[in-house]
Write a protein that holds these residues in place. Structure first.
Motif, PDB file in Angstrom:
ATOM      1  N   GLY B 167      -2.829   8.739   9.366  1.00 38.59           N
ATOM      2  CA  GLY B 167      -3.791   7.786   8.828  1.00 38.59           C
ATOM      3  C   GLY B 167      -4.072   6.623   9.756  1.00 38.59           C
ATOM      4  O   GLY B 167      -5.205   6.139   9.845  1.00 38.59           O
ATOM      5  N   ILE B 168      -3.047   6.179  10.470  1.00 39.66           N
ATOM      6  CA  ILE B 168      -3.232   5.039  11.359  1.00 39.66           C
ATOM      7  C   ILE B 168      -4.326   5.324  12.385  1.00 39.66           C
ATOM      8  O   ILE B 168      -5.130   4.441  12.711  1.00 39.66           O
ATOM      9  CB  ILE B 168      -1.902   4.659  12.051  1.00 39.66           C
ATOM     10  CG1 ILE B 168      -2.073   3.453  12.966  1.00 39.66           C
ATOM     11  CG2 ILE B 168      -1.289   5.824  12.802  1.00 39.66           C
ATOM     12  CD1 ILE B 168      -0.773   2.963  13.579  1.00 39.66           C
ATOM     13  N   GLU B 171      -7.743   5.019  10.727  1.00 43.82           N
ATOM     14  CA  GLU B 171      -8.131   3.615  10.573  1.00 43.82           C
ATOM     15  C   GLU B 171      -8.662   3.054  11.891  1.00 43.82           C
ATOM     16  O   GLU B 171      -9.715   2.409  11.940  1.00 43.82           O
ATOM     17  CB  GLU B 171      -6.920   2.776  10.128  1.00 43.82           C
ATOM     18  CG  GLU B 171      -6.392   3.107   8.740  1.00 43.82           C
ATOM     19  CD  GLU B 171      -5.104   2.364   8.381  1.00 43.82           C
ATOM     20  OE1 GLU B 171      -4.532   2.656   7.329  1.00 43.82           O
ATOM     21  OE2 GLU B 171      -4.669   1.488   9.162  1.00 43.82           O
ATOM     22  N   VAL B 419      -9.663  -3.015   5.707  1.00 48.39           N
ATOM     23  CA  VAL B 419      -8.418  -2.761   4.968  1.00 48.39           C
ATOM     24  C   VAL B 419      -7.625  -1.692   5.710  1.00 48.39           C
ATOM     25  O   VAL B 419      -7.542  -0.541   5.302  1.00 48.39           O
ATOM     26  CB  VAL B 419      -8.718  -2.331   3.519  1.00 48.39           C
ATOM     27  CG1 VAL B 419      -7.432  -2.377   2.702  1.00 48.39           C
ATOM     28  CG2 VAL B 419      -9.752  -3.227   2.884  1.00 48.39           C
ATOM     29  N   ARG B 420      -7.086  -2.091   6.846  1.00 46.68           N
ATOM     30  CA  ARG B 420      -6.457  -1.133   7.764  1.00 46.68           C
ATOM     31  C   ARG B 420      -5.223  -1.783   8.379  1.00 46.68           C
ATOM     32  O   ARG B 420      -5.188  -2.100   9.574  1.00 46.68           O
ATOM     33  CB  ARG B 420      -7.458  -0.758   8.876  1.00 46.68           C
ATOM     34  CG  ARG B 420      -8.785  -0.171   8.404  1.00 46.68           C
ATOM     35  CD  ARG B 420      -9.687   0.131   9.595  1.00 46.68           C
ATOM     36  NE  ARG B 420     -10.970   0.709   9.244  1.00 46.68           N
ATOM     37  CZ  ARG B 420     -12.140   0.050   9.268  1.00 46.68           C
ATOM     38  NH1 ARG B 420     -12.195  -1.236   9.615  1.00 46.68           N
ATOM     39  NH2 ARG B 420     -13.257   0.679   8.944  1.00 46.68           N
ATOM     40  N   GLU B 421      -4.198  -1.982   7.557  1.00 47.53           N
ATOM     41  CA  GLU B 421      -3.034  -2.754   7.996  1.00 47.53           C
ATOM     42  C   GLU B 421      -2.276  -2.063   9.129  1.00 47.53           C
ATOM     43  O   GLU B 421      -1.837  -2.725  10.078  1.00 47.53           O
ATOM     44  CB  GLU B 421      -2.077  -2.998   6.819  1.00 47.53           C
ATOM     45  CG  GLU B 421      -2.649  -3.834   5.691  1.00 47.53           C
ATOM     46  CD  GLU B 421      -3.477  -3.016   4.698  1.00 47.53           C
ATOM     47  OE1 GLU B 421      -3.557  -1.769   4.855  1.00 47.53           O
ATOM     48  OE2 GLU B 421      -4.059  -3.606   3.774  1.00 47.53           O
ATOM     49  N   HIS B 422      -2.082  -0.757   8.995  1.00 51.37           N
ATOM     50  CA  HIS B 422      -1.256  -0.083  10.007  1.00 51.37           C
ATOM     51  C   HIS B 422      -1.960  -0.092  11.367  1.00 51.37           C
ATOM     52  O   HIS B 422      -1.349  -0.419  12.391  1.00 51.37           O
ATOM     53  CB  HIS B 422      -0.930   1.350   9.554  1.00 51.37           C
ATOM     54  CG  HIS B 422       0.290   1.929  10.211  1.00 51.37           C
ATOM     55  ND1 HIS B 422       0.806   3.152   9.874  1.00 51.37           N
ATOM     56  CD2 HIS B 422       1.098   1.463  11.200  1.00 51.37           C
ATOM     57  CE1 HIS B 422       1.880   3.407  10.622  1.00 51.37           C
ATOM     58  NE2 HIS B 422       2.079   2.402  11.430  1.00 51.37           N
ATOM     59  N   ASN B 446       3.429  -8.214   1.325  1.00 49.75           N
ATOM     60  CA  ASN B 446       3.799  -6.909   0.775  1.00 49.75           C
ATOM     61  C   ASN B 446       3.175  -5.763   1.565  1.00 49.75           C
ATOM     62  O   ASN B 446       3.735  -4.671   1.619  1.00 49.75           O
ATOM     63  CB  ASN B 446       3.371  -6.819  -0.683  1.00 49.75           C
ATOM     64  CG  ASN B 446       3.972  -5.620  -1.369  1.00 49.75           C
ATOM     65  OD1 ASN B 446       5.196  -5.450  -1.365  1.00 49.75           O
ATOM     66  ND2 ASN B 446       3.134  -4.761  -1.928  1.00 49.75           N
ATOM     67  N   PHE B 447       2.017  -6.012   2.148  1.00 56.40           N
ATOM     68  CA  PHE B 447       1.320  -4.931   2.839  1.00 56.40           C
ATOM     69  C   PHE B 447       1.603  -4.890   4.337  1.00 56.40           C
ATOM     70  O   PHE B 447       1.086  -4.011   5.037  1.00 56.40           O
ATOM     71  CB  PHE B 447      -0.161  -4.940   2.494  1.00 56.40           C
ATOM     72  CG  PHE B 447      -0.331  -4.704   1.009  1.00 56.40           C
ATOM     73  CD1 PHE B 447       0.111  -3.521   0.455  1.00 56.40           C
ATOM     74  CD2 PHE B 447      -0.829  -5.685   0.174  1.00 56.40           C
ATOM     75  CE1 PHE B 447       0.032  -3.310  -0.913  1.00 56.40           C
ATOM     76  CE2 PHE B 447      -0.911  -5.480  -1.202  1.00 56.40           C
ATOM     77  CZ  PHE B 447      -0.488  -4.294  -1.751  1.00 56.40           C
ATOM     78  N   TYR B 450       2.893  -1.508   4.862  1.00 53.52           N
ATOM     79  CA  TYR B 450       2.000  -0.404   5.253  1.00 53.52           C
ATOM     80  C   TYR B 450       2.015  -0.224   6.772  1.00 53.52           C
ATOM     81  O   TYR B 450       1.679   0.849   7.263  1.00 53.52           O
ATOM     82  CB  TYR B 450       0.567  -0.717   4.823  1.00 53.52           C
ATOM     83  CG  TYR B 450       0.111  -0.184   3.478  1.00 53.52           C
ATOM     84  CD1 TYR B 450       0.926  -0.248   2.358  1.00 53.52           C
ATOM     85  CD2 TYR B 450      -1.157   0.366   3.320  1.00 53.52           C
ATOM     86  CE1 TYR B 450       0.488   0.225   1.124  1.00 53.52           C
ATOM     87  CE2 TYR B 450      -1.611   0.843   2.101  1.00 53.52           C
ATOM     88  CZ  TYR B 450      -0.783   0.774   0.998  1.00 53.52           C
ATOM     89  OH  TYR B 450      -1.225   1.230  -0.214  1.00 53.52           O
ATOM     90  N   ILE B 452       4.637  -0.984   8.892  1.00 57.78           N
ATOM     91  CA  ILE B 452       5.969  -1.212   9.455  1.00 57.78           C
ATOM     92  C   ILE B 452       6.223  -0.310  10.663  1.00 57.78           C
ATOM     93  O   ILE B 452       6.973  -0.673  11.572  1.00 57.78           O
ATOM     94  CB  ILE B 452       7.040  -1.058   8.344  1.00 57.78           C
ATOM     95  CG1 ILE B 452       8.270  -1.891   8.650  1.00 57.78           C
ATOM     96  CG2 ILE B 452       7.374   0.394   8.085  1.00 57.78           C
ATOM     97  CD1 ILE B 452       8.097  -3.342   8.412  1.00 57.78           C
ATOM     98  N   ARG B 456       7.752  -2.193  13.949  1.00 60.73           N
ATOM     99  CA  ARG B 456       9.009  -1.908  14.669  1.00 60.73           C
ATOM    100  C   ARG B 456       8.722  -1.585  16.140  1.00 60.73           C
ATOM    101  O   ARG B 456       9.547  -1.869  17.008  1.00 60.73           O
ATOM    102  CB  ARG B 456       9.831  -0.832  13.958  1.00 60.73           C
ATOM    103  CG  ARG B 456       9.555   0.596  14.309  1.00 60.73           C
ATOM    104  CD  ARG B 456      10.367   1.574  13.470  1.00 60.73           C
ATOM    105  NE  ARG B 456      11.803   1.431  13.585  1.00 60.73           N
ATOM    106  CZ  ARG B 456      12.558   2.045  14.516  1.00 60.73           C
ATOM    107  NH1 ARG B 456      12.014   2.821  15.416  1.00 60.73           N
ATOM    108  NH2 ARG B 456      13.867   1.881  14.538  1.00 60.73           N
ATOM    109  N   HIS B 483       2.121  -5.894  -5.763  1.00 62.41           N
ATOM    110  CA  HIS B 483       1.758  -6.764  -4.645  1.00 62.41           C
ATOM    111  C   HIS B 483       2.851  -7.778  -4.296  1.00 62.41           C
ATOM    112  O   HIS B 483       2.659  -8.587  -3.402  1.00 62.41           O
ATOM    113  CB  HIS B 483       0.457  -7.514  -4.964  1.00 62.41           C
ATOM    114  CG  HIS B 483      -0.780  -6.655  -4.956  1.00 62.41           C
ATOM    115  ND1 HIS B 483      -0.874  -5.483  -5.677  1.00 62.41           N
ATOM    116  CD2 HIS B 483      -1.966  -6.794  -4.308  1.00 62.41           C
ATOM    117  CE1 HIS B 483      -2.078  -4.943  -5.478  1.00 62.41           C
ATOM    118  NE2 HIS B 483      -2.751  -5.713  -4.657  1.00 62.41           N
ATOM    119  N   PRO B 485       6.355  -8.705  -2.812  1.00 64.40           N
ATOM    120  CA  PRO B 485       7.452  -8.205  -1.980  1.00 64.40           C
ATOM    121  C   PRO B 485       8.803  -8.593  -2.582  1.00 64.40           C
ATOM    122  O   PRO B 485       8.970  -9.709  -3.069  1.00 64.40           O
ATOM    123  CB  PRO B 485       7.224  -8.911  -0.649  1.00 64.40           C
ATOM    124  CG  PRO B 485       6.466 -10.153  -0.986  1.00 64.40           C
ATOM    125  CD  PRO B 485       5.619  -9.818  -2.175  1.00 64.40           C
ATOM    126  N   ALA B 491      14.129  -6.224   4.784  1.00 63.41           N
ATOM    127  CA  ALA B 491      13.668  -5.111   5.624  1.00 63.41           C
ATOM    128  C   ALA B 491      13.209  -5.625   6.980  1.00 63.41           C
ATOM    129  O   ALA B 491      13.482  -5.021   8.021  1.00 63.41           O
ATOM    130  CB  ALA B 491      12.539  -4.355   4.928  1.00 63.41           C
TER     131      ALA B 491
END
Lengths: 687, 687
Positions: B167-168, B171, B419-422, B446-447, B450, B452, B456, B483, B485, B491
């Motif tokens: 998906g990334i 996006e 709306v494409r956080e990753h 919280n997002f 999406y 992470i 990292r 919504h 966290p 984390a």
């Protein structure tokens, strides 16, 4: 079936729109624009197509409705109020987004009757729908017989610009197209508005062409504000396409009726009082009255509910007749609907003796899955394109594939998810939400992180999904730090209502599966090794099922070593080396923090008592281990690329290294009495 | 430019293929098939187009090459060996995937010279490339002048089936199409194989049609195994399309030359010895020799390197001449290339007095960003479609948009990510990797989950990216548990080389930005509140920059309260209430665990000394807080939907609740001397 406009149609749509404005205004929080814009498509779908029984909301063959753009939840609360769901009397619409209400800010599965899946985090509902559709297709292929169409429901999903921008929805859409899920129908609320304004600022792709590329049936309705016949026809056509999922692009006006219709201003904030009055006047409602539902609108929705109740009743009769002819299948279906596991299923779990071979826990997991799949038909496996690495596919599994591919069929119980971890997680949630499957699926533990948005919704929703997360820790070896989880263990342990298991051997692996499969409302992630693990002396399924236990006891120990997974055996090696120096040690295994934490405090204190120092040993971030220990041995940097054995040396995770560290800790605290962290907790509890 | 085949072409391609087989066989681990299949496209690209200077690998206007299918890294190691990068002598190819080598299992930025971004986790490199392309476009629009084309480089990216399923990548592709990034050229290795076998089992979409839908220029080369002229022409055409990114689908045969070519067997395991001999014989190499590079192949690659060195030299001269005409811009570019911040930039950071208004930290962040953007031109902001909520866009910001949209231009410093956080996370990594920007971008905390997978890799790569993560904790309020966290703080704290900041007031917010912007090789996530926070007595930028400090000292305290973010002020309230009961308390703020943990042990012990009990207070999972405290007060369940104030009551996060808990803790441990967890650490260190 042709479209006949009913007298109540316009009034019902106006009612939904005005209620949406009222609901959000009363709570002074929420999203009025999307529900107002989607009212015509919702009304057309519910009045002409949806088969649900509000008096028996869990009827298994009901159509599923998913509001993927969950911020528009006023819409589903209003629809379900009109339909008479008992969780949603008018007072609940007036308590929108208020404490302890049934109408939270986004729809929550399990919290409010009639909500099929938890949505709001964008793209999740889209992907859940694919899971719901797979579940239906699988059950139909498994159980439907000539003259007995038991499983026939559709999954309808509303989605917006936000969902379609999320990668998770792209993954799910591509897979749904591949699987040719003709029972899935998405209505795309194309209102050209997202939070930042006109979608022209960031979202200008050709959505129809994109979905055609995925293999979907695609159509559009250009006046979604008024063209009910067009909506009816598009949905009818979509239902007639049975070998492709369908996307209907519906052009709508956000906040239709408002002075600010078509603008982002109506998206995420209440309309002003005078604006709402204007909306009501425009739609022929009393501008001064709030929360009004005309009787004939209630009556029209009562008819929908009655239609559903009748269908449910007919289904029950059909199912009874099915039972006369197919008693075994009938019993199995009834058991699965009731959510009960087959009697004695747990006897299938293998046990091990210390003399048995050392085996990688991913391999132990493969054995469990094979044995359990033989007796638990609800198991539905899969992998995100790592089948041969995750060992997720049991011997006699058939792939879940459209029969035209000749690669499997819809009764198959193994899903080739492709490299789509996030969608896989959300699809598993949809599968679990349908209510008759236990989804299990694999990827590398490190890439569960790609899906964490779906994992936390498993936990929030209470879906029993099981992640077969192989290639645990630096034990993954040569693939290197990009693939080696470090923070992942603690990240998963911190999610409420999630079990993160890190079994140390065969019995612990079986124990983890025992608890994971029995836990009806809790997801699990099983961290499994690539490398071999010896079978422990002192492990058992029962002990593992407590989440933590003493592996090596020693009443006169100088130190306790507490570990999980592959480090338990390393601690055992350390015990031997410490013994050579006259230092006595005990060993504790904690395969699952949350299960251990739920044990009685006295038990926990017996496992980790006060007195001598406690040293934790785990090839992950040490963060979190202070709750059990006085000193921590772990890996607080990223890993490296090399054969696993060399990495365990490099990161000081051998028996020798642990013995040296333990010796140091024992010496530093020699003669002191240390209070166990568990005792601190006990004192605070018992006071 | 037309294609002329060189005598060395076939030999170079054969050499790359044979080396790939040798490299993987020697290490007995890795992926030979993809490098062997991609050798022709790699050779064509590098020999005819790539402008890099191996002797000066950081030359700013070099073309960027990204191997998004990072498991094929033998390819880039071989290419860079042939080009003469000093990190890659032949011994390194022989140490592939071995401990401490420069040739890890997936390419790592910062670890090996000539590696532009860290890839392997699929889809990341694809998205990094979009960031690299944006960086070039932004610098060109900002600094290029008539006759001075300083920033002209292309970004070339290889990608495979796996990346394109993630998906990334979807996006990032959608955004790249929207932004019309003509400087980005992707070559898709369409080999029809992924780990589970033929892509027919899960990936049957029409990739070309999908990319056309995103607005890309799309072409294909049907014989990527041999058709060098076709490859040359496709790349040339793509370069000529300057208002669209390009995707060239290249049909290749995985493991070309092997007996098992075209099969998954060549994907992830070494070829057998006799198979490798056969490959070499087929390509005219000596079957018995290993790691052979013919002299004329070295010579051909020396020519490529020389061409790059010449281009670098010409660029240096051009840049010098530019300096004569545009001395200010020249100085700014030189400073940015050197990675230095403007002298005295930190004076722009606002400070606050206790008498100043209570302000939400997302609003405090907006103020910081506005003031810093005025003096730090490398700031490049954005949001995943939450601009008005994240408050990420400073007053005079211009959107980064293609000028034809009339919504901004390429010199703009604010990216509408959608709306494409990753993808946003990975694009920020690419922006940082280019080397001249400090990307900042917003979403709800919280997002960040999406994204992470990208976060990292920021940490592993050491990219200075700053997440403006607003709507911290249950303070988010009505949007509810989907919504809010809970696990997110711990984390993020567990990721090595990442700073997770949770500032408590204005000075701490400025302090967090100070450290985040100065930290050249560490990403930061700033958790910022929706709700107002009072300005603390006793906070300062300097104290916050230590990661933890005493907010309220009391030498005769009965208890220490340690907190972060919004709970620090709540602890202050609790102190007042405890005082009424004669209980004395001190308060510690720890806005950033990792920064505090890096302080000298004596300082840390002075902040959290032994003696009286220490109680942690944070509206997140309590997991992790045992390292600082004896008792923990937090939220170990999911949140709920309601106004924030009511939630703080429901979850016992008011001054009164904390005082009651603190009183309990103080009483339970009255008269006892408790050892601070920091003292346990100190003893182990000092022994």
């Amino acid at each position: 079936m042709s479209f006949t406009k009913a007298a109540s149609d316009e009034k019902a749509i106006a009612t939904i729109r005005c209620l949406a404005a009222d609901v959000v205004a009363k709570s002074n929080s929420g999203h009025p624009g999307a529900p107002m814009g989607m009212a015509p498509m919702a009304h057309t779908l519910f009045s002409r197509f949806m088969n649900v029984n509000p008096a028996h909301s869990k009827w298994v063959n009901r159509d599923r409705f998913v509001l993927s753009n969950g911020h528009a939840c006023a819409l589903i609360y209003i629809l379900n109020h009109l339909l008479g769901y008992k969780d949603l009397p008018m007072e609940q619409l007036k308590s929108f987004r208020q404490i302890d209400s049934k109408t939270p800010g986004h729809p929550e599965y399990g919290h409010t009757e009639g909500i099929e899946v938890t949505t709001g985090p964008l793209g999740q509902g889209f992907s859940n729908s694919v899971g719901l559709a797979i579940a239906q297709a699988n059950l139909a292929a498994t159980y439907n017989k000539d003259g007995f169409p038991l499983f026939t429901n559709h999954t309808y999903m509303f989605t917006g610009d936000g969902c379609l921008q999320e990668g998770i929805a792209s993954e799910a859409a591509s897979l749904a197209g591949h699987l040719k899920l003709g029972n899935l129908i998405a209505l795309y609320d194309d209102n050209h508005i997202s939070i930042d304004g006109d979608t022209a600022c960031s979202f200008t792709e050709d959505v129809e062409a994109r979905f055609l590329a995925y293999g979907w049936h695609v159509s559009h309705v250009l006046d979604g504000d008024k063209d009910l016949e067009g909506l009816f026809k598009a949905i009818t056509d979509a239902r007639n396409v049975t070998d492709k999922p369908s996307l209907i692009r519906v052009k709508t006006t956000i906040g239709f009726g408002s002075k600010q219709q078509g603008l982002a201003a109506t998206h995420g904030a209440p309309l002003k009082a005078d604006d709402i009055e204007g909306v009501k006047a425009k739609f022929g409602m009393d501008p001064k009255e709030k929360f009004v539902v005309p009787d004939d609108v209630y009556a029209a929705y009562k008819e929908i509910a009655d239609r559903g109740a009748k269908a449910d009743k007919e289904w029950t009769e059909l199912f009874k007749a099915y039972g006369d002819k197919y008693p075994n299948e009938h019993a199995e279906i009834a058991r699965r609907i009731a959510g009960k596991l087959p009697e004695g299923w747990e006897k299938a779990l293998p046990t091990y003796k210390p003399s048995d071979d050392a085996v990688a826990s991913r391999k132990l997991s493969e054995t469990v899955l094979g044995k359990v799949a033989d007796v638990v038909p609800e198991l539905l496996g899969g992998s995100a394109d790592l089948t041969g690495s995750n060992l997720t596919r049991w011997g006699n599994a058939v792939d879940f594939q459209h029969p035209s591919t000749q690669l499997g069929d819809y009764s198959g119980k193994y899903i080739r998810y492709g490299v789509r971890e996030h969608a896989m997680g959300a699809i598993m949630n949809g599968l679990a939400a349908y209510g008759m499957h236990i989804p299990t699926a694999g990827t590398f533990l490190n890439f569960v992180s790609y899906a964490i948005g779906a994992v936390r919704l498993s936990a929030l929703s209470g879906h029993r999904v099981i992640w077969v997360a192989t290639h645990d820790s630096i034990g993954l070896g040569e693939d290197g730090p990009t693939h080696q989880p470090i923070e992942t263990a603690i990240a998963l342990r911190a999610i409420p209502n999630l079990m993160f298991w890190r079994p140390a051997d065969g019995n612990e692996t079986s124990g983890a599966y025992l608890v994971a499969i029995e836990a009806k409302s809790t997801p699990s992630v099983l961290a499994l090794t690539r490398q071999n693990l010896p079978q422990l002396e002192g492990s058992s399924i029962e002990k593992a099922a407590k989440g933590g236990y003493v592996v090596v006891e020693n009443e006169s120990a100088d130190i306790t070593l507490v570990a999980s997974g592959s480090e338990v055996a390393i601690c055992n090696e350390a015990v031997a080396k410490l013994g050579e120096k006259g230092i006595k040690a005990r060993v504790v295994s904690i395969p699952c923090f949350s299960v251990f934490d739920a044990q009685p405090i006295d038990y926990r204190l017996s496992v980790l008592p006060s007195g001598k120092p406690i040293l934790s040993v785990e090839a992950y971030s040490t963060l979190g281990w202070s709750k059990y220990s006085h000193a921590q041995h772990g890996i607080n940097t990223f890993g490296a690329s090399a054969p696993a054995k060399e990495l365990f040396k490099k990161y000081k995770m051998t028996g020798e290294d642990v013995a040296a560290k333990a010796e140091h800790v024992a010496k530093v605290f020699q003669g002191q009495t240390l209070v166990s962290p568990i005792e601190l907790e006990a004192k605070l509890m018992k006071y």
